[in-house]
Design an enzyme around this catalytic site. Sequence first.
Site, PDB file in Angstrom:
ATOM      1  N   HIS A   1       0.841  -1.205   0.000  1.00 34.66           N
ATOM      2  CA  HIS A   1       0.000   0.000   0.000  1.00 34.66           C
ATOM      3  C   HIS A   1       0.873   1.250   0.000  1.00 34.66           C
ATOM      4  O   HIS A   1       2.042   1.219   0.391  1.00 34.66           O
ATOM      5  CB  HIS A   1      -0.938   0.011   1.218  1.00 34.66           C
ATOM      6  CG  HIS A   1      -0.243   0.283   2.521  1.00 34.66           C
ATOM      7  ND1 HIS A   1      -0.077   1.552   3.031  1.00 34.66           N
ATOM      8  CD2 HIS A   1       0.347  -0.556   3.410  1.00 34.66           C
ATOM      9  CE1 HIS A   1       0.570   1.481   4.180  1.00 34.66           C
ATOM     10  NE2 HIS A   1       0.838   0.207   4.429  1.00 34.66           N
ATOM     11  N   CYS A   2       0.274   2.356  -0.462  1.00 35.92           N
ATOM     12  CA  CYS A   2       0.919   3.654  -0.369  1.00 35.92           C
ATOM     13  C   CYS A   2       0.149   4.464   0.661  1.00 35.92           C
ATOM     14  O   CYS A   2      -0.403   3.917   1.606  1.00 35.92           O
ATOM     15  CB  CYS A   2       0.966   4.345  -1.730  1.00 35.92           C
ATOM     16  SG  CYS A   2      -0.657   4.607  -2.477  1.00 35.92           S
ATOM     17  N   MET A   3       0.028   5.762   0.466  1.00 38.31           N
ATOM     18  CA  MET A   3      -0.628   6.599   1.457  1.00 38.31           C
ATOM     19  C   MET A   3      -2.142   6.417   1.465  1.00 38.31           C
ATOM     20  O   MET A   3      -2.786   6.521   2.502  1.00 38.31           O
ATOM     21  CB  MET A   3      -0.280   8.072   1.206  1.00 38.31           C
ATOM     22  CG  MET A   3      -0.701   9.010   2.323  1.00 38.31           C
ATOM     23  SD  MET A   3      -0.118  10.691   2.058  1.00 38.31           S
ATOM     24  CE  MET A   3       1.651  10.473   2.253  1.00 38.31           C
TER      25      MET A   3
ATOM     26  N   ARG B   1      -3.802   4.035  -1.154  1.00 34.63           N
ATOM     27  CA  ARG B   1      -4.254   2.968  -2.040  1.00 34.63           C
ATOM     28  C   ARG B   1      -3.719   1.598  -1.626  1.00 34.63           C
ATOM     29  O   ARG B   1      -2.560   1.458  -1.221  1.00 34.63           O
ATOM     30  CB  ARG B   1      -3.825   3.242  -3.480  1.00 34.63           C
ATOM     31  CG  ARG B   1      -4.182   4.619  -3.977  1.00 34.63           C
ATOM     32  CD  ARG B   1      -3.778   4.817  -5.424  1.00 34.63           C
ATOM     33  NE  ARG B   1      -3.857   6.213  -5.808  1.00 34.63           N
ATOM     34  CZ  ARG B   1      -3.786   6.660  -7.053  1.00 34.63           C
ATOM     35  NH1 ARG B   1      -3.640   5.811  -8.034  1.00 34.63           N
ATOM     36  NH2 ARG B   1      -3.864   7.948  -7.318  1.00 34.63           N
TER      37      ARG B   1
ATOM     38  N   ARG C   1      -2.525  -1.665  -3.182  1.00 34.98           N
ATOM     39  CA  ARG C   1      -1.992  -1.994  -4.508  1.00 34.98           C
ATOM     40  C   ARG C   1      -1.808  -3.500  -4.620  1.00 34.98           C
ATOM     41  O   ARG C   1      -1.028  -4.088  -3.863  1.00 34.98           O
ATOM     42  CB  ARG C   1      -0.673  -1.248  -4.741  1.00 34.98           C
ATOM     43  CG  ARG C   1      -0.844   0.272  -4.710  1.00 34.98           C
ATOM     44  CD  ARG C   1       0.485   0.984  -4.678  1.00 34.98           C
ATOM     45  NE  ARG C   1       0.308   2.427  -4.676  1.00 34.98           N
ATOM     46  CZ  ARG C   1       0.423   3.218  -5.729  1.00 34.98           C
ATOM     47  NH1 ARG C   1       0.708   2.690  -6.908  1.00 34.98           N
ATOM     48  NH2 ARG C   1       0.245   4.520  -5.628  1.00 34.98           N
TER      49      ARG C   1
END
Length: 463
Positions: A26-28, A30, A32
């Site tokens: 994951h990012c901030m 989302r 993924r």
Amino acid sequence: MENYKDLCNQILENVGGKENVSGAFHCMTRLRLTLRDKSKANIDALKNVKGVMGAQFSGDQFQVIIGTNVASVYPQFCEVAGLSEEKAVDENLDTDGGKFNIKELPRTILNYVSGSIAPVLPIMLGAGFFQVFYSILGTGFLNVLPKNSAFMQSLYIFGKVGFYFLPVYVAWGAAKKLNTSIPLALVLGTILVDPNIIKIVTAGKPFKVFGLLNMPLNDYSSGVFPPLLAVWVLSYVYKYVDKVIPKSLKVMAVPFCTLVIMFPITLCILAPIGNWLGIGITAIINTIYQVAGPIGVGLVGALWMLMISTGMHIAIIQMAMASIFSVGYDPIVFVGSTVANYALMGLVLSYFIRSKGEEKQLAGANTIAIIAGGVSEPTIFGLLFRNKKAFIYQMIAGGIGAFVSGILKVQYCTMAPGNFMNALGFTGGSGNNFIYGVISCVIGFGIALLLGLILGFDDKKKA
């Protein structure tokens, strides 16, 4: 901790089950996912799942937009899906084995550049604040303190250190990204700003590395592309040298032999190419600005949120950063995007004021995320993509505000946070640059706020 397992199960159900997920991170905002069979992803169904703001493919990666609480969702998703938080438990054995794919080359390059610069952003933002205060208190704005005062000199030194030694910081980030030797990468970054090299460049006298290869006399301080190229080549050289050197000699021989190869290649070939690349990108931006002028800046402001949603902003930001590091400012990308950010703040604030019940809670969370945290994706996918009027308001406000900044010839000079302090990036410019930049942001914010409050939003709402 809040329980998100029901959300995770619904996500898995609409991506083909846990058997179809080979990896997740994951990012901030989302989640993924790497899917074995992309055709099994039901994007329309996912968008209607409560807690999901949107879903899309980005290359081979499937992204589920969750929002700022994705960090809490991710561990539970991995647990439900039977995945490790680092990598998939069951690797997909049907991959291409890492074969080169020309279609993926642009995305690979962008991932490398952005992944190398991302760890350096805290340094640039932290040092950027010293530059902001130096510009505000100095002769360029309030004229409170003379430049030769100890306090102002301290601000100047602390502000410059975050940018002058940028090759060293970027080399560190690139080494982390490529999983190669960080110590040797730092040496390559340091040699680009070594005082002895700077003296040779300043003197303007021809110099041959090891008495053999001519070294172009370029100043690489604050350069981004020279260390990126150097560390990329280092990753291959270091791996080869480490492979061929006998185990008993590795401790001394591997770093020495690697640097013997990398020093001349870096100073005589890679760094000059990186320097030319930066100059070329800056020339492209300046040409666009000269041809399109305010219209070009206005288009960035109008389309910026669409660029973020598609990932196009990553490539454009790299170009803008190259311009800042080369000539000290960017007249298009960061100017237009900053105004667009303030327009988004005004828009989500108006939505918060007009909304009720559960929608108001979501609007409140998005308002805090964009104004305080500078995180725009929850608002983009949670409001703009679900509300045509909101997207139109955003484009109008961002476009007009950015167009005004183009007319006023505003320049973005200092790296600043993407939240409500984003306008501080206009400090450091000449004349009334900061004032004109703030005026443009106020125009974008005000138009979006008024459009939302007066004209309202679509009546159709989704949970």
